[in-house]
Design an enzyme around this catalytic site. Structure first.
Site, PDB file in Angstrom:
ATOM      1  N   VAL A 105       0.837  -1.209   0.000  1.00 11.87           N
ATOM      2  CA  VAL A 105       0.000   0.000   0.000  1.00 11.87           C
ATOM      3  C   VAL A 105       0.871   1.258   0.000  1.00 11.87           C
ATOM      4  CG1 VAL A 105      -1.948  -1.139   1.160  1.00 11.87           C
ATOM      5  CG2 VAL A 105      -0.174  -0.026   2.553  1.00 11.87           C
ATOM      6  N   HIS A 121      -4.359  -4.138  -2.477  1.00 13.64           N
ATOM      7  CA  HIS A 121      -4.778  -3.808  -1.105  1.00 13.64           C
ATOM      8  C   HIS A 121      -4.930  -2.304  -0.873  1.00 13.64           C
ATOM      9  CE1 HIS A 121      -3.128  -7.967   0.361  1.00 13.64           C
ATOM     10  NE2 HIS A 121      -4.230  -8.067  -0.347  1.00 13.64           N
ATOM     11  N   GLU A 217      13.751 -15.807   1.947  1.00  9.38           N
ATOM     12  CA  GLU A 217      13.396 -17.097   2.570  1.00  9.38           C
ATOM     13  C   GLU A 217      12.382 -17.818   1.708  1.00  9.38           C
ATOM     14  OE1 GLU A 217      11.830 -16.265   6.435  1.00  9.38           O
ATOM     15  OE2 GLU A 217      13.776 -15.487   7.097  1.00  9.38           O
TER      16      GLU A 217
END
Ligand code: OAD
Length: 260
Positions: A105, A121, A217
């Site tokens: 956002v 979003h 990750e």
């Protein structure tokens, strides 16, 4: 394969693709100093979703919700796009990346210069009236919270999607259409666990397309990724863009030599 080999393979796949779509999450803005949501230092390890990012929370205590958003706005208004954002501008300029669907956002893709960005979003730089839907652009965090609608004087809310709310239909449809057309999804810095965004790369996979993922990750998308680049977005994307530009330049050079 070593790191350079992986970068080379990813770059070649990007150059060969007809329609690449990007999916980005908080990880691409981490190097701009904006906190991510999950993980050890993520926002959701310090704050409660149900107190700050739901419509019920806003109805209960709009001032508390705005206090948290004002704090996040202060961080975001002081942040600048990083090398990862700018690399995506280059990929769009080169005609490889057709659009970015982002869960962020912060507005940094627009600020960097990308033309096609779908903010699933919403955008923290906007407020929206809870009564008349009037939208307000903030150039700085609002001084008095909760801020009021300049038209009807009801409360403004952050123009973002909260948990329990639907993504606006037109945006979701555009995102699904783009991912249905794509033969390659470039997935960057998202845990991939928030739906429906996390599902989008699966559409590409189901249609026989490829997934390149960049993340520090493993994520919920890594198991379907054809290439997983385990590094920071800024580093991996800058290397990819450099490889592609070098290759395009050498092709041009070869072509002009043949003409002589
Ligand atoms: P998360 O915080 O869930 O995940 C961020 C991801 O970025 C993780 O997978 C990290 O490993 C990775 N990451 C961190 N630093 C990175 C770096 N420098 N380069 C590359 N990757 C890095 O954020 P999102 O997946 O974006 O929704 O979260 C999705 C949604 O959940 C958000 O839009 C927000 C949140 O709750 C709402 O508020 C509705």
């Amino acid at each position: 394969m070593d790191f350079e080999g992986i970068i080379e393979k990813a770059s070649n796949l990007l150059m060969d693709s007809n329609f690449t779509i990007g999916l980005t999450g908080a990880g691409i803005s981490a190097e701009s100093g904006i906190p991510t949501f999950r993980g050890k230092n993520g926002l959701w390890s310090k704050f409660k979703v149900e107190e700050l990012a739901t419509p019920e929370a806003f109805n209960r205590n709009p001032k508390l919700v705005w206090k948290w958003y004002k704090w996040r706005m202060e961080i975001i208004f002081n942040a600048r796009p990083n090398a990862g954002h700018y690399a995506l501008v280059e990929l769009e300029r080169l005609g490889i990346l057709k659009c970015i669907v982002t869960q962020n956002v912060d507005g940094l893709h627009h600020l960097a210069g990308n033309k096609c960005v779908i903010e699933l979003h919403g955008n923290i730089r906007r407020g929206r009236c809870i009564k008349c839907n009037y939208k307000v652009i903030f150039n700085e965090p609002p001084e008095n919270i909760p801020p009021k609608c300049p038209k009807c004087f009801n409360l403004l809310r952050p123009d973002v999607v909260w948990f329990g709310e639907a993504i606006p239909k037109n945006k979701l449809e555009r995102a699904f259409n783009l991912f249905s057309k794509a033969d390659l999804a470039l997935v960057i810095g998202t845990s991939g666990i928030v739906q429906p965004a996390g599902y989008l790369p699966y559409i590409v996979k189901e249609n026989g397309g490829l997934i390149i993922e960049i993340n520090v990750e493993k994520s919920a998308i890594t198991s379907i990724a054809d290439i997983f680049i385990k590094d920071k977005a800024s580093i991996a994307l800058s290397k990819i863009v450099k490889y592609i530009k070098d290759k395009l330049t050498s092709k041009l050079y070869d072509a002009s030599e043949n003409e002589l």
